[in-house]
Design a protein around this motif. Sequence first.
Motif, short mmCIF file in Angstrom:
data_model
loop_
_atom_site.label_atom_id
_atom_site.label_comp_id
_atom_site.label_asym_id
_atom_site.label_seq_id
_atom_site.Cartn_x
_atom_site.Cartn_y
_atom_site.Cartn_z
N LEU A 292 -38.59 9.22 37.73
CA LEU A 292 -38.30 8.83 36.34
C LEU A 292 -39.08 9.68 35.32
O LEU A 292 -38.61 9.91 34.21
N GLY A 293 -40.26 10.15 35.68
CA GLY A 293 -41.08 10.91 34.74
C GLY A 293 -40.74 12.38 34.77
O GLY A 293 -41.35 13.16 35.52
N LEU A 294 -39.78 12.81 33.96
CA LEU A 294 -39.33 14.20 33.96
C LEU A 294 -39.66 14.86 32.63
O LEU A 294 -39.74 14.19 31.58
N PRO A 295 -39.86 16.19 32.64
CA PRO A 295 -40.09 16.89 31.38
C PRO A 295 -38.82 16.87 30.52
O PRO A 295 -37.72 16.71 31.05
N PRO B 7 -40.21 7.00 30.95
CA PRO B 7 -39.07 6.99 31.89
C PRO B 7 -37.75 7.44 31.26
O PRO B 7 -36.72 7.45 31.95
N GLU B 8 -37.75 7.80 29.99
CA GLU B 8 -36.48 8.00 29.29
C GLU B 8 -35.65 9.15 29.86
O GLU B 8 -34.43 9.04 29.98
N GLU B 9 -36.31 10.27 30.21
CA GLU B 9 -35.56 11.40 30.78
C GLU B 9 -34.95 11.03 32.13
O GLU B 9 -33.82 11.37 32.44
N GLY B 10 -35.73 10.31 32.93
CA GLY B 10 -35.22 9.89 34.23
C GLY B 10 -34.06 8.93 34.10
O GLY B 10 -33.05 9.05 34.82
N LEU B 11 -34.17 7.98 33.18
CA LEU B 11 -33.08 7.02 32.97
C LEU B 11 -31.83 7.71 32.44
O LEU B 11 -30.70 7.36 32.81
N ALA B 12 -32.03 8.70 31.55
CA ALA B 12 -30.89 9.45 31.03
C ALA B 12 -30.22 10.25 32.14
O ALA B 12 -28.98 10.35 32.21
N THR B 13 -31.04 10.82 33.02
CA THR B 13 -30.49 11.57 34.17
C THR B 13 -29.68 10.64 35.07
O THR B 13 -28.59 10.98 35.53
N LEU B 14 -30.23 9.45 35.33
CA LEU B 14 -29.53 8.46 36.14
C LEU B 14 -28.17 8.14 35.54
O LEU B 14 -27.14 8.11 36.24
N SER B 15 -28.13 7.90 34.24
CA SER B 15 -26.89 7.55 33.56
C SER B 15 -25.84 8.65 33.70
O SER B 15 -24.67 8.38 33.99
N SER C 147 -31.21 19.98 48.26
CA SER C 147 -31.21 20.71 47.00
C SER C 147 -32.35 20.15 46.15
O SER C 147 -32.66 18.96 46.22
N LEU C 148 -32.96 21.04 45.34
CA LEU C 148 -34.11 20.64 44.54
C LEU C 148 -33.85 20.87 43.06
O LEU C 148 -33.14 21.80 42.68
N ALA C 149 -34.44 19.99 42.23
CA ALA C 149 -34.37 20.15 40.78
C ALA C 149 -35.64 19.57 40.17
O ALA C 149 -36.24 18.65 40.73
N GLU C 150 -36.02 20.12 38.99
CA GLU C 150 -37.29 19.70 38.40
C GLU C 150 -37.14 18.99 37.06
O GLU C 150 -38.10 18.44 36.54
N ASP C 151 -35.92 19.01 36.47
CA ASP C 151 -35.69 18.33 35.19
C ASP C 151 -34.24 17.90 35.10
O ASP C 151 -33.45 18.12 36.03
N ARG C 152 -33.90 17.30 33.94
CA ARG C 152 -32.56 16.75 33.82
C ARG C 152 -31.48 17.83 33.89
O ARG C 152 -30.49 17.69 34.62
N LEU D 171 -37.32 -1.15 37.97
CA LEU D 171 -36.39 -2.28 37.93
C LEU D 171 -35.36 -2.11 36.82
O LEU D 171 -34.21 -2.52 36.95
N ARG D 172 -35.79 -1.49 35.70
CA ARG D 172 -34.82 -1.14 34.65
C ARG D 172 -33.75 -0.21 35.21
O ARG D 172 -32.55 -0.35 34.91
N ALA D 173 -34.18 0.74 36.01
CA ALA D 173 -33.25 1.70 36.60
C ALA D 173 -32.27 1.00 37.55
O ALA D 173 -31.08 1.30 37.57
N ILE D 174 -32.78 0.04 38.32
CA ILE D 174 -31.91 -0.73 39.23
C ILE D 174 -30.83 -1.45 38.41
O ILE D 174 -29.65 -1.47 38.76
N GLY D 175 -31.26 -2.02 37.28
CA GLY D 175 -30.30 -2.70 36.42
C GLY D 175 -29.29 -1.75 35.81
O GLY D 175 -28.19 -2.17 35.43
#
Length: 450
Positions: A53-56, A62-70, A29-34, A94-98
């Motif tokens: 991490l670099g999402l529109p 990296p904030e959008e990517g980190l928010a998506t991860l959360s 499956s594919l996605a392009e943003d959060r 590494l922030r994301a790993i944490g």
Amino acid sequence: MNPKLLIVDDDEEIRTQMRWALAKDYQISLAEDRNSALATFRAEQPSVVLLDLGLPPHPGTPEEGLATLSELLTQDRLVKVVIISGQGEKENALRAIGSGAYDFLSKPVDMEELKFLLKRCFQFVQLEKEYAQMQQLVHGDSFEGMLGASSQMRPIFEAIRKVSTTGAPVLILGESGTGKEMAARAIHQRSERKNGPFIAINCSAIPETLLESELFGHEKGAFTGAHVQRKGRIESASEGTLFLDEIGEIPLPLQVKLLRFLQEQCIERVGGRQEIRINTRVVAATNADLKKNMAAGTFREDLFYRLAVVQMVLPPLRDRDSDVRLLAQFFLNRFAAQENKPNLSFDQDAIRTLNKHSWPGNVRELENCIRRAVIMAEGRRVTAKDLELNAAGPGPNFVTLKEAREAVERQMVQQALKKHGGKIAPAAVELGLSRPTIYELMDKLGINRE
């Protein structure tokens, strides 16, 4: 059916390349943003996500990517998220790993490395799902805390359900470390006596001169040192369950007194003459061959049949299919929490080592092994080296010298039989034993003669 994989990246060319490279092994499956990532994740419920991490609308941060991860981890704490990062974004990765990501890869992605990492991810996902299913069973009403999801344990759980509704005595058989006391407690917890006491006594751990007083109690002045009246374990178990572990170690004179109690539900304290009526359920256990002991005259036949109204044989861990991995994960989670080592997991070599070991000390050996490995582990992975398992012998995993000795004997006999294709005579010669002796040893250690 192939497992599901979600790829989240704002670069259409990268998404297309990854889908082309991975479509043979995974449902992509594919996605392009959060927003599209979260919507697709809810709809498809993939086990693994590749996340840029670099999402529109802010692809430069990296904030959008980190928010998506959360949000992905909020929806499913077991999902494995692999971060795909640019070379200059390693600090953010590494922030994301944490924050809970499983791992990260740098762009441009090496496809062989990615395929290897995905394979490992899905293996861990499967392990954790099996563990979660086991936990659901264990903490449900069925098994009262006993651990196991293998086909060999299902008849045990069914037997517990049946016998717990009766008051019949139960004899639990099995090697040391298979969980005989756990089974006895499960019977107690499912019975109508669950609000009464569960009193356990290891008959082999108490000197013969003290065992009678320990079981039946004594009156003041009954013997030197008896300064006060004392209730025994049988009396303390009134309205509850009495668990007699290592019942085969009870001396013959005491077997007579125990038989009388089972027949009449009455006892007399040592030095006393008053009959005391006791209402308790008796569950006994042993790793010895009681029928052989009866033939040798060291265990009473009438006592055996009183205790063995229902018999239950617990399988050794080596015969319990996939339970080694499930139990290992359970113990890892418990001891990692105790040692303040969150997110600790096994690496693949450790899992292979766990599955290859024969576990002569059964669940107790496995528990001690994992506890030590958690203490010794450095970083986020428990390695095969941390487990300290090898073919040299049972090592320090055993509680008693008897267990260690039996483990070594079992290992040597099994190796000799395997070497000689199961033939007793040459195996006996190699071990320096006579044929009758090796047969006796096989029966003692629970080794199938076939």
